[in-house]
Design an enzyme around this catalytic site. Structure first.
Site, PDB file in Angstrom:
ATOM      1  CG  ASP A   1      -4.767  -5.870  -5.939  1.00  0.00           C
ATOM      2  OD1 ASP A   1      -5.298  -4.982  -5.256  1.00  0.00           O
ATOM      3  OD2 ASP A   1      -4.169  -5.633  -7.007  1.00  0.00           O
ATOM      4  CG  MET A   2      -7.011  -8.411 -11.231  1.00  0.00           C
ATOM      5  SD  MET A   2      -6.819 -10.209 -11.304  1.00  0.00           S
ATOM      6  CE  MET A   2      -6.094 -10.398 -12.930  1.00  0.00           C
TER       7      MET A   2
ATOM      8  CD  GLU B   1      -8.690  -4.029  -3.516  1.00  0.00           C
ATOM      9  OE1 GLU B   1      -8.194  -4.594  -2.538  1.00  0.00           O
ATOM     10  OE2 GLU B   1      -8.574  -2.830  -3.745  1.00  0.00           O
TER      11      GLU B   1
END
Ligand code: TTP
Ligand code: MG
Length: 395
Positions: A6-7, A101
């Site tokens: 997940d960024m 994500e």
């Protein structure tokens, strides 16, 4: 093993990356109007309590010096594609679940990329190299635990839950952390005195299902360490193609060859983007009278390079007797295998002699164009005659 990535503060991080003056600052992405809401906030702004979905006036109140920027969805989508592409270099089993994500099944990656922790570090490194952005990763033998793990050390986090650690982790896991447990379910569980997933495991399953319905079944399974949802790659692409209607109908073979080359290049790019190799190349021609003809060729070994695609398409064109003028011409590729892992590349090798080198050239050209914009660099064979001049100083 399942990996969840997940960024970090995705939209805000992209803005900070693109606009250096925003780095280290409180950046809030969202609508700045009276009724605007926060889409996301940089971690700097989160320190002031700014959160996603908060009304913008509230965000302004908490963090008066925040810089509010409107979102640029097309930009985020492009970066997202870049990230997913990087992930597919590790396994074809990549399931994007939102713009920032994805789940990866990395069970088969050990031999090539090392143990899970090494894979996760390589992914973080690669994503950073390709996009300049940080991400957080969770790895666990169960899908829902991977998701929870990726959130545990944000930003720039890496959390691994080993098989041995799973039972204790589940026993202590607050039910509110479980994906799918919203406010209502959370309150229901609290009223039943179920605070952790361990509490759920000890609770009579029938009673839980009675109270919670279908989701009760899911909770019972999770509490037992069962999460059978597989990682499902989204790529169900069956064919890729590139075609165009000519500005003037023609029978000029040399011109058609040049156009085919462009289409082959485009098809190759699409194959590489989807990490696919194709066994069938199709030539499509529409004549001035709108009659459509397709000719296909299937090879035993899958191909990916523009050069190999072009050679097959060119053969098809040469074998087709051009008795009438052409109105539209195109190239398609189908009959895919995934081409992600070096194992597969070695296994299948490549067909047309020397095409391995062409693949390298194609990948390099893709990487440069990705960084500097489509068309920044291209092959000399694609440049129309007369334009092959010395690069000007700008280049
Ligand atoms: P998230 O991953 O939920 O948030 P995030 O990446 O900004 O921050 P975090 O480090 O906590 O992961 O969402 C990804 C992007 O999706 C986010 O940058 C903006 C967008 N988004 C919305 O458009 N609406 C929303 O309600 C949320 C939560 C996010
Ligand atoms: Mg995120």
């Amino acid at each position: 093993m399942i990996l969840h990535i997940d960024m970090d503060a995705f939209f805000a991080s992209v803005e900070q990356r693109d606009r250096p003056e925003l780095r280290g600052k409180c950046v809030v992405v969202g609508g700045s109007s009276e009724r605007g809401v926060v889409t996301t906030a940089s971690y700097e702004a989160r320190r002031y309590g700014v959160r996603s979905a908060m009304p913008m006036f509230e965000a302004r109140r908490r963090c008066p010096h925040a810089i509010i920027v409107p979102g640029r969805m097309h930009r985020y989508k492009a970066v997202s594609r870049q990230i997913m592409d990087q992930l597919r270099a590790f396994t074809p089993l990549v399931e994007p679940v939102s713009i920032d994500e994805a789940y990866l099944d990395i069970s088969g990656g050990k031999r090539l990329f090392g143990p899970p922790e090494q894979i996760a570090r390589s992914i973080k490194h690669r994503v950073m190299q390709a996009t300049g952005l940080t991400c957080s990763i969770g790895v666990a033998p169960l899908r829902f635990l991977a998701k929870i793990a990726s959130d545990m050390e944000k930003p720039d986090g890496l959390t691994i839950i080993s098989q041995a650690a799973v039972p204790a982790f589940i026993d202590r896991l607050p039910v509110g952390k479980i994906p799918g447990v919203g406010k209502v379910t959370h309150e229901k569980l609290a009223r039943m005195n179920l605070i952790t997933l361990g509490d759920v495991r000890q609770y009579p399953p029938d009673l839980l299902v009675n109270r919670l319905g279908k989701f009760g079944h899911r909770l019972v399974a999770l509490a037992r360490g069962e999460d059978p949802t597989p990682v499902t790659p989204s790529s169900d692409v069956k064919s890729v193609s590139s075609e165009n209607t000519l500005s003037r109908d023609t029978r000029d073979a040399a011109l058609l060859h040049t156009i085919l080359r462009h289409h082959a290049e485009d098809v190759g790019r699409q194959l590489r983007r989807h990490h696919l190799k194709a066994r069938t190349v199709t030539l499509k021609i529409k004549h001035a009278d709108f009659q459509q003809v397709t000719r296909s060729k299937t090879v035993t070994r899958p191909i990916q390079s523009a050069e190999s695609i072009f050679k097959l398409a060119e053969d098809l064109l040469d074998q087709y007797s051009l008795t009438r003028k052409v109105r539209l011409i195109g190239v398609g590729a189908s009959h895919f295998i995934t081409a992600d892992t070096p194992i597969q590349m070695d296994l299948f090798g490549d067909t047309v002699e020397g095409s391995k080198n062409w693949e390298k050239v194609d990948h390099t050209v893709d990487a440069i164009n990705e960084k500097f914009g489509r068309g920044f660099i291209s092959k000399a064979s694609l440049v129309p005659p007369g334009k092959k001049t010395e690069p000007d100083s700008r280049e």
